[in-house]
Design an enzyme around this catalytic site. Structure first.
Site, PDB file in Angstrom:
ATOM      1  N   GLY A 208       1.072  -1.042  -0.236  1.00  0.00           N
ATOM      2  CA  GLY A 208       0.207  -0.089  -0.064  1.00  0.00           C
ATOM      3  C   GLY A 208       0.623   1.300  -0.011  1.00  0.00           C
ATOM      4  O   GLY A 208       1.981   1.104  -0.089  1.00  0.00           O
ATOM      5  N   ASN A 209       0.703   1.862   0.431  1.00  0.00           N
ATOM      6  CA  ASN A 209       0.790   3.383   0.119  1.00  0.00           C
ATOM      7  C   ASN A 209       0.522   4.260   1.538  1.00  0.00           C
ATOM      8  O   ASN A 209      -0.802   4.328   2.299  1.00  0.00           O
ATOM      9  CB  ASN A 209       1.176   4.463  -0.975  1.00  0.00           C
ATOM     10  CG  ASN A 209      -0.299   3.852  -1.818  1.00  0.00           C
ATOM     11  OD1 ASN A 209      -1.483   5.047  -1.018  1.00  0.00           O
ATOM     12  ND2 ASN A 209      -1.254   3.755  -2.664  1.00  0.00           N
TER      13      ASN A 209
END
Ligand code: CTP
Length: 399
Positions: A208-209
């Site tokens: 993810g981020n």
């Protein structure tokens, strides 16, 4: 624009209060319903009888009626209002608004108001210029209040300077302009992507981020407040829309986001791609948790995710507008413009990670906007994400 609008007019005790009679008359003439709330001092400058006659409503100055003991509900008033205008706003009232000193009905109503608040300062030039007043006005701005700047002119002290309350006609125009802008997306359908995507490695892990979705949801709120029918296709985030009627379609991965966007885009007039879509996903997500003891996992095989913006760009009709974002660390302008061309965007909003306060997780942003039709880029200073959203929607409306 003011027809049928519920306006709470807060009057504080300054000489400019004599202009309140004209202000009430103009608002009523424009079709608004006006409820006047005065501070105790304001009564020394203009008679409540004048204002109740002109507004057609009893004027409120006290927390309760001395005769009947009836309580005046600032909460009800705050909810009733489509907007509140404090005119004149004296230095003292501005300071009380800034700090929440709730010792009169005007301030309690202000603190309960859910609608936009306009503030028209009026005071002597030295009081206006004082660091304390300036700081308080900045605080009100930071709460989202709209300051109707005072003009330069002759003041009650006979000195000439900045501090003269905007004329009633100017105040009515500021309100009318606001309500006109607040409706300029009526009938338009807006699709917004927001937040990160999670690309599953196994049932408990993902790629993810750091995106929080704040910018996308600020845009959704702004578009909805201006009358649009808004849908947010959102990755996993903690934020929620503040405006009623914003529809949220929750997704997790880039693939799911693309599928949801394809359905929604066909009906959309405007699409704004703020999501930080993961560029890659694990090629073989595991059904069961990967166990350290049993799996010698030294590397992950990845596959490239679809580019959602580019894929919508390919199917875009001439009557649709596609807006992208670009978060860059270097060669910002060049990279952003190249992305705009590659993805067939009409406009791209660039923010640089080199600017402190811009990018993921912050409440502020600093953006430069580029246009496919070659018009001059628009650069903005650091602002709250809500204000950045307003600037972006203004540009979209112009396009
Ligand atoms: N975008 C998208 N789908 C992707 C990647 C990006 O819809 N798979 C959108 C973003 O929402 C944004 C724009 O494309 O509006 C640019 O995103 P960005 O991550 O900056 O661009 P990339 O094409 O991924 O380029 P790079 O990561 O190499 O800078």
């Amino acid at each position: 624009m003011l027809k049928g609008k519920h306006i709470v007019l807060g009057i504080s005790g300054g000489i400019a209060a004599y202009k309140s009679a004209s202000l009430v008359r103009l608002l009523v003439k424009a079709g608004a319903e006006v409820q006047v709330v005065m501070t105790p001092n304001a009564r020394e400058f203009i008679a409540p009888l004048t204002l109740s006659t002109l507004s057609g409503n009893p004027v409120i100055t006290e927390f309760f009626s001395a005769n009947t003991g009836e309580w005046h509900s600032h909460v009800d008033l705050g909810l009733w209002a489509d907007c509140m205008v404090v005119a004149p706003a004296t230095a003292s009232t501005i300071a009380k608004m800034a700090c929440g000193v709730a010792d009169n009905m005007l301030i309690t109503t202000y603190l309960s108001a859910k609608a936009p608040v306009f503030v028209a300062p009026a005071m002597d030039l030295d009081m206006m210029a004082h660091a304390s007043t300036q700081r308080n006005i900045e605080l009100l701005r930071s709460y989202g209040n709209i300051i109707i700047e005072p003009a330069v002119g002759e003041l009650a002290s006979h000195l000439v300077g900045k501090g003269r309350m905007e004329e009633p006609e100017g105040i009515v125009k500021a309100l009318a302009d606001y309500f006109a802008a607040s409706d300029d997306l009526r009938g338009k359908k807006v699709l917004i992507t927001a937040g990160p995507t999670y690309e599953r490695i196994d049932p408990v892990r993902f790629i993810g981020n750091y995106s929080t979705g704040k910018m996308g949801y600020a845009l959704a709120d702004e578009a909805a407040a201006r009358g649009a029918d808004v849908v947010v296709v959102s990755g996993p985030v903690a934020v929620k829309p503040r405006e009623h009627g914003v529809r949220v379609v929750s997704v997790e991965s880039a693939r799911q986001m693309l599928d949801a966007c394809r359905d929604e885009f066909a009906l959309a007039d405007i699409a704004i791609m703020t999501a930080a879509v993961a560029d890659y996903a694990p090629a073989h997500p595991a059904d069961k948790k990967i166990k350290r003891e049993r799996t010698q996992l030294a590397s992950l095989e990845l596959v490239m995710n679809p580019d959602i913006a580019a894929s919508l760009g390919e199917t875009k009709r001439a009557d649709q507008l596609l807006v992208g974002f670009a978060l860059e660390t270097d060669n910002e302008a060049e990279n952003a413009e190249a992305k705009m061309t590659r993805k067939h965007l009409d406009m791209i909003v660039m923010n640089s990670l080199r600017d402190a306060g811009a990018g993921f997780g912050t409440d502020t942003n600093k953006v430069t906007v580029f246009f496919a039709d070659g018009r001059v880029p628009a650069a903005f200073p650091m602002k709250s994400k809500a204000d950045v959203a307003r600037d972006i929607i203004d540009l979209i409306v112009k396009l």
